[in-house]
Scaffold this active site. Structure first.
Site, short mmCIF file in Angstrom:
data_model
loop_
_atom_site.label_atom_id
_atom_site.label_comp_id
_atom_site.label_asym_id
_atom_site.label_seq_id
_atom_site.Cartn_x
_atom_site.Cartn_y
_atom_site.Cartn_z
N LYS A 1 0.84 -1.21 0.00
CA LYS A 1 0.00 0.00 0.00
C LYS A 1 0.87 1.26 0.00
CE LYS A 1 -2.69 1.04 3.83
NZ LYS A 1 -2.56 2.45 4.17
N SER A 2 1.89 1.28 0.85
CA SER A 2 2.74 2.48 0.94
C SER A 2 3.44 2.77 -0.38
CB SER A 2 3.82 2.28 2.02
OG SER A 2 3.24 2.23 3.29
N ARG B 1 2.99 6.00 -3.28
CA ARG B 1 4.09 6.86 -3.72
C ARG B 1 4.27 6.79 -5.23
NH1 ARG B 1 4.29 5.62 1.50
NH2 ARG B 1 5.57 6.84 2.94
N ARG C 1 -8.60 12.81 11.90
CA ARG C 1 -7.15 12.58 12.10
C ARG C 1 -6.34 13.88 12.07
NH1 ARG C 1 -5.44 7.42 8.74
NH2 ARG C 1 -3.61 7.68 10.09
N SER D 1 6.84 9.91 11.64
CA SER D 1 5.78 9.71 10.65
C SER D 1 6.37 9.79 9.25
CB SER D 1 4.68 10.76 10.82
OG SER D 1 3.87 10.78 9.66
N GLN E 1 4.64 9.71 6.67
CA GLN E 1 3.75 10.56 5.87
C GLN E 1 4.17 12.03 5.96
OE1 GLN E 1 -0.12 9.55 7.37
NE2 GLN E 1 -0.05 7.49 6.50
N ASP F 1 1.83 -0.58 12.04
CA ASP F 1 0.62 -1.10 11.41
C ASP F 1 0.34 -2.56 11.78
OD1 ASP F 1 0.18 1.33 10.22
OD2 ASP F 1 1.10 0.76 8.31
N ARG G 1 -7.63 -2.64 9.69
CA ARG G 1 -6.69 -3.51 10.42
C ARG G 1 -7.34 -4.13 11.66
NH1 ARG G 1 -2.34 -3.03 7.14
NH2 ARG G 1 -1.83 -0.92 6.48
#
Ligand code: S3P
Length: 429
Positions: A22-23, A27, A122, A165, A167, A315, A388
């Site tokens: 996913k990450s 990107r 968030r 982080s 992100q 995660d 999750r």
């Protein structure tokens, strides 16, 4: 909302291919949208989140083609995003919202980023701050989305990230790539480095000296051909499931083994898994290999997870917590306060659902202490619409007595739409 009934299993056997990471998918989608030329991606994540990144790129002027052989072709905007006609919808994806903010801030338009209910809760101040230091104006609503970005030319900064982080790091690197001057960033705890590899793959220059990353501004990107490695965070559910059965035997094909993600494999080994890695390959700086796992007789052991390790496997902590009662010595998780601001408050929701299954535990502000040697019973699980949590408790259910009902099971599709089908195929009952 959909419910899945999970019956206890006897063992787990077979081989499995999980969706693309996913990450990395995010990107590649975002950088392909900025780059010049057509990027061809194989094994792009089937999860809804990376598709939010793709949809945003389309709204910004990139062309996306889904080919019959399941590759995705993205023709980029060659550095010139269009003014989108409507707000950009990031869905449930914190990665999309935070990383795209850095990518868009240097462009001379007004962008509005929106998301679903969970994403709107968030924290977004963490990206507003560095981007504002670079000269961008971001309007938040009480620290949250919707975000309005008033884009324009940015100046390089020297930034220390106060929270671990990837992100936030990525938002700064993506903005720095297009700023004037060289942007530097120092991480307190090193986080996943997919952005660094992806930027280099698309032709950017980026250096690391000790803990400091530096990216010169004014760089242009060129399209790539790439295969996305399988998602280790998705594989984690099955690795943890295997730990619950002494005679399980699983093979997971082409899994991403980037060292900034692979600490999970050390954790699985410490808990009693026997892991073999076969056929390791590297592409665009990302390692991938086939993982075989069996389990030491005697059942899973316990461990303490804290410090930098908690950030590295953030995660995977929900599923590790969900199997903790079945370990011999229990699992303690500390230094994981970030779990409270993920798709849900994952500390509170893990505690609530473990208790519903009959477990004893102690909740901390930054983690959980879960004693071992506990037998759980089937229960009604609340996913909190968090992918999750839905998957973690489906794994805990495999060793419980009686059936477990996962409410809000459809959330799994955020990262792993095929999860329940694979679980059914691999479990022997
Ligand atoms: C991600 C980074 C992590 C992680 C998330 C994906 C990424 O979030 O929890 O699932 O792709 O960079 P933070 O950067 O908020 O820690």
């Amino acid at each position: 909302m959909s419910t899945q009934i999970i019956r206890p299993a006897r063992t787990l056997q077979g081989s499995l291919t999980v969706p693309g990471d996913k990450s990395i998918s995010h990107r590649y989608a975002l950088l392909a949208g900025l780059a010049e030329g057509t990027t061809r991606l194989s094994n792009f994540s089937t999860g809804a989140d990376p598709h939010s990144s793709l949809a945003c790129m389309q709204d910004l002027g990139a062309t996306i083609v889904h080919k019959e052989d399941k590759t995705i072709e993205i023709t980029g905007t060659a550095g010139a995003f269009l003014q989108p006609a409507a707000p950009l919808d990031c869905g449930n994806s914190g990665s999309t919202m935070r990383m795209i903010a850095g990518l868009l801030a240097p462009h001379p338009h007004t962008f509005t980023l929106i998301g679903d209910h969970s994403l709107t809760l968030r924290p977004m101040e963490r990206i507003r701050k560095p981007l504002a230091l670079m000269g961008a104006r971001l309007d938040l609503v009480d620290g949250h989305a919707p975000i309005t970005i008033h884009g324009g030319p940015l100046q390089a900064i020297d930034f220390d990230t106060p929270i671990p982080s990837a992100q936030v790091k990525t938002a700064v690197l993506f903005a720095g790539l297009q700023a004037t001057g060289t942007t530097s960033l120092t991480e307190s705890i090193r986080t996943r480095d997919h952005s660094e590899h992806a930027l280099r793959a698309f032709g950017a220059t980026l250096t690391r000296t000790g803990e400091k990353l530096s990216i010169p501004g004014g760089q242009r990107l060129t399209a790539i051909d790439a295969t996305v490695p399988g998602d280790l965070s998705s594989a984690a559910f099955f690795l943890c499931a295997a730990l619950l059965f002494p005679d399980s035997n699983l093979i997971l094909d082409s899994i991403g083994m980037n060292p900034t993600r692979a600490a999970l494999l050390d954790v699985i080994t410490a808990l009693g898994g026997k892991i073999k890695v076969l056929n390791v390959e590297e592409q665009h700086g990302e390692l991938m290999g086939t993982i075989q796992v069996n389990v030491n007789p005697g059942g899973p052991r316990g461990m303490h997870i804290g410090g930098a390790l908690s950030a590295q496997i953030i995660d995977e902590l929900p599923v590790l917590a969900a199997i903790a009662p079945y370990t011999s010595d229990g699992i303690t998780i500390r230094d994981a306060k970030e779990l409270r601001v993920k798709e849900s408050d994952r500390i509170a929701l893990v505690a609530k659902n473990l208790k519903a299954m009959g477990a004893e535990l102690t909740e901390h502000e930054d983690g959980l202490s879960i004693p071992g040697n506990q037998q759980l019973h089937g229960a009604v699980i609340d996913s909190g619409t968090d992918h999750r949590i839905a998957m973690a408790f489906s794994i805990a259910a495999l060793r419980a007595t009686g059936d477990t009902e996962i409410h809000g099971a459809e959330a799994a599709a955020i990262s792993f739409p095929e999860f329940f089908t694979h679980l059914d195929e691999l479990c022997q009952r």
